[in-house]
Design a protein around this motif. Structure first.
Motif: not given
Length: 275
Positions: A7-11, A196-200, A223-230, A234-240
């Motif tokens: 579903n969508g997310g952040f990291g 990528a996994t990015v924490e914000v 803190t939001i953890t987003e899992k991103l995919r290219w 472009d980068w898009k959220i896969v889950s958060s």
């Protein structure tokens, strides 16, 4: 709070977010007294959904711009100062108010995660039309349908009424609904060429501003953890998912009046965030 793997997310490698450029341009005081349990429960619910909101950005009207970030010489002080701007210029493309066209590297992933957090934490998430635009702009197309179903169920007329909004997500006459997320820093946890996994780390504002408001604007830290995919260049959220804090000790600033807060939100624009 987790939106699930579909579903969508952040990291989060290394480095922190930096603010680049701004994009815009005698009510009852908010006192220090504690609200009764019912009000605190409503507050918690607003915070939970406000975070989900960080998954989908504000109103998007304009045509998509194709950003073409240029590389510059790396900043030699970056290793010593993680908040220094580093080797990739901020994107110039946008879909509505949401930056797009991030670089395919760690810096680009951090910039994408930060700007997605801002979009998903905006008041546009509380209105059906702009909610869909935000989700479609920030998320992998493969997860949009499932995420939209969950979000539409969450932003029900009953929930909106509990936080003082109409069934269409608008504030009562004379009041201003505030939902704004401000990234403080980022951390890259994992990175590869196409994921990528990015924490914000963020602070946020949420509530109703204006004379007579019974749900004043308050701040929170998370803190939001987003899992991103290219995806699609472009980068898009896969889950958060979201976690509380880190939260600093409150300062001694006197709370402003409701009208002062409403005026500030209307007059002070947001930012585009980039490494």
């Amino acid at each position: 709070m987790s939106l699930g793997d579909d579903n969508g997310g952040f990291g989060g490698g290394s480095g922190q977010t930096r603010t680049r450029l701004p994009e815009g341009g005698s009510g009852d005081p908010y006192d220090d007294t504690r609200r009764p349990p019912t009000a605190r429960s409503s507050r918690s619910l607003i915070t939970v959904v406000g975070v989900v909101v960080l998954l989908i950005a504000a109103i998007a009207f304009a045509n998509r711009g194709d950003g073409d970030p240029e590389k510059t010489d790396a900043n030699p002080s970056a290793a010593r100062n993680p908040t220094a701007a580093t080797g990739v210029r901020p994107v110039t493309g946008k879909t509505g108010p949401i930056p797009t066209g991030f670089a395919q590297n760690e810096q680009g992933a951090q910039s994408a995660a930060s700007n997605f957090a801002v979009a998903l934490g905006s008041d546009g998430m509380f209105r059906a039309g702009t909610r869909r635009t935000i989700v479609e702009t920030t998320h992998d197309p493969a997860v949009v349908a499932g995420l939209m179903k969950r979000l539409d169920d969450s932003y029900s007329p009953g929930f909106l009424a509990n936080i003082g909004l109409g069934a269409d997500g608008t504030a009562p006459s004379g009041l201003t609904f505030v939902s704004r997320t401000i990234p403080v820093g980022t951390k890259v946890r994992d990175f590869s060429n196409d994921s990528a996994t990015v924490e914000v780390w963020c602070t946020g504002l949420v509530g109703l501003a204006g004379e007579g408001s019974t749900k004043p604007v308050t701040s929170n830290w998370f803190t939001i953890t987003e899992k991103l995919r290219w995806v699609g260049n472009d980068w898009k959220i896969v889950s958060s998912e979201q976690a509380e804090g880190p939260t600093p000790v409150n300062g001694d600033n006197r709370a402003s009046t409701a009208d002062d807060i409403a005026e500030a939100v209307q007059e002070y624009g947001g930012f585009t965030y980039a490494r």
